[in-house]
Scaffold this motif. Structure first.
Motif, short mmCIF file in Angstrom:
data_model
loop_
_atom_site.label_atom_id
_atom_site.label_comp_id
_atom_site.label_asym_id
_atom_site.label_seq_id
_atom_site.Cartn_x
_atom_site.Cartn_y
_atom_site.Cartn_z
N GLU A 115 0.80 -1.72 0.27
CA GLU A 115 0.35 0.27 -0.50
C GLU A 115 0.93 1.53 -0.05
N LYS A 119 0.08 3.61 -2.75
CA LYS A 119 -0.82 4.59 -2.74
C LYS A 119 0.15 5.97 -2.99
N ASP A 153 -5.70 -9.82 -1.00
CA ASP A 153 -4.44 -8.63 -0.41
C ASP A 153 -4.74 -8.39 1.00
N GLN A 154 -6.22 -9.01 2.03
CA GLN A 154 -5.58 -9.03 3.12
C GLN A 154 -5.73 -9.89 3.92
N LYS A 212 -4.13 -3.61 -8.46
CA LYS A 212 -5.53 -4.59 -8.21
C LYS A 212 -6.60 -3.60 -7.95
MG MG Z 1 -7.40 -1.51 0.23
#
Ligand code: MG
Ligand code: ATP
Length: 358
Positions: A115, A119, A153-154, A212
């Motif tokens: 992330e 991001k 992803d989690q 993703k």
């Molecule tokens: Mg997310």
């Protein structure tokens, strides 16, 4: 109601929900509402970890996500819709759990690392950003669930949550570390070791064909997109293929969408066969079929969503959140008190007396 096993999962209000949410998690939530007692969390605290300067957007997206949930088939009469910042037990457990996790273990979490890259957070992310991974352990465990429906992803986060649950049970409830995961509660532990339930598409690609699909990456087809927008976005799915006679790669992003959304299995097989042989079938044709399939799936959602348009709709949504949060707090406070008992923090039960209004 209390005899059913429990589910906890949720979404961060950083934008509206998209097709990745549907196939990765939302579809499972809708399906399991009868079998499980369900808690669906609006992770608004976590939205502040990357967007603290945009409180208006977080508020708007919180409401919009609930509209998406209801449109998708979440039923607030059966399932609790709850607001993270109004369940104080979550914030308290976050602190306790932060003491059970080595700092470097959190920072090595692969989902956090991805992330930070995707991001573009660089080294400017807030102290709270990595804390969200610890907070998520509390989001989950405060409801002592068996199952957590999430996208791929989690899974690293759920693994960390499982570690915290084992550790709490060992340190504060005296459970033998050799205990099997399924037996922790039987052995005297407070927390079950929850399992991730990954959806039928573990990681749907975005229309960029690379990352993703993600609400913060600008590559998403949203559940509330209108038919023309869906068509335009599907048209952008990148394949790199040049002509209808070029043998195509059926593991590309476009075919992820074919497999995820075209429901006729024979048609999917036929498209794959012709595409891989380059049998005069253009990307444009396949995109038209994908668009039609997605729009057919979204049509009833658009209809259900329309009843929550405007200020009256927003009022209804806030009432649903208020009611779900109140039910969720009953269980969350019970868990917190049990945790405090296990930790020797039960000197007296808490009553907060705010006194008379002046
Ligand atoms: Mg997310
Ligand atoms: P953000 O960009 O803010 O992280 P997101 O699009 O990743 O947003 P989240 O709120 O982080 O959405 O994720 C909510 C749930 O949806 C999680 O269980 C996550 O694993 C799942 N999910 C999100 N994107 C996808 C995807 N592309 N494919 C499958 N599951 C997904």
């Amino acid at each position: 109601m209390n005899s059913r096993p429990r589910i906890l999962t949720g979404d961060t209000p950083t934008g509206s929900l998209h097709l990745g949410h549907w196939v990765g998690s939302l579809e499972n939530r809708v399906r399991l509402q009868d079998e499980y007692e369900c808690y669906f969390l609006l992770a608004n605290m976590h939205a502040f970890t990357t967007r603290a300067e945009k409180p208006d957007e977080i508020r708007r997206d919180t409401i919009e996500i609930v509209k998406d949930w209801l449109a998708a088939g979440i039923d607030p009469a059966r399932s609790c819709v709850l607001l993270q910042t109004e369940v104080p037990a979550i914030a308290e457990l976050t602190w306790f759990f932060a003491m059970l996790l080595p700092f470097n273990r959190v920072m090595r979490n692969p989902t956090l690392k991805t992330e930070i890259d995707s991001k573009g957070l660089g080294d400017k992310y807030s102290f709270g950003f990595p804390m969200y991974a610890v907070g998520q352990c509390a989001d989950i465990l405060v409801f002592r669930p068996e199952l957590v429906p999430v996208g791929e992803d989690q899974v690293a986060h759920i693994e960390m949550c499982r570690e915290v649950a084992r550790r709490f049970n060992q340190v504060f409830c005296g459970v033998d570390p050799k205990t099997e995961d399924d037996d922790y509660v039987k052995a005297g532990g407070l927390f079950p070791i929850p399992m991730a339930l990954v959806g039928r598409v573990a990681r749907l690609a975005g229309i960029d064909g690379v990352q993703k699909m993600s609400k913060s990456l600008g590559n998403a087809i949203f559940l509330n997109d209108d038919p023309a927008t869906v068509k335009k976005k599907v048209g952008k799915i990148f394949t790199g293929r040049q002509s209808p006679t070029e043998p195509g790669d059926t593991s590309n992003a476009l075919f992820q969408f074919v497999e995820a959304f075209i429901t006729d299995a024979a048609r999917v097989a036929e498209l794959k066969d012709r595409y891989s042989r380059g049998d005069n079938i253009g990307d444009g044709h396949i995109k038209a079929e994908v668009t039609e399939a997605i729009n057919a799936m979204l049509a009833p959602m658009r209809e259900r969503r329309a009843q929550f348009d405007g200020p009256a709709g927003e009022k209804m949504i806030i009432e649903i959140i208020r009611d779900g949060t109140s039910r969720a707090n009953r269980l969350a406070e019970e868990t917190l008190w049990l945790a405090k008992q296990a930790m020797g923090l039960d000197l007296f039960p808490r009553t907060i007396d705010l006194g008379k209004a002046r």
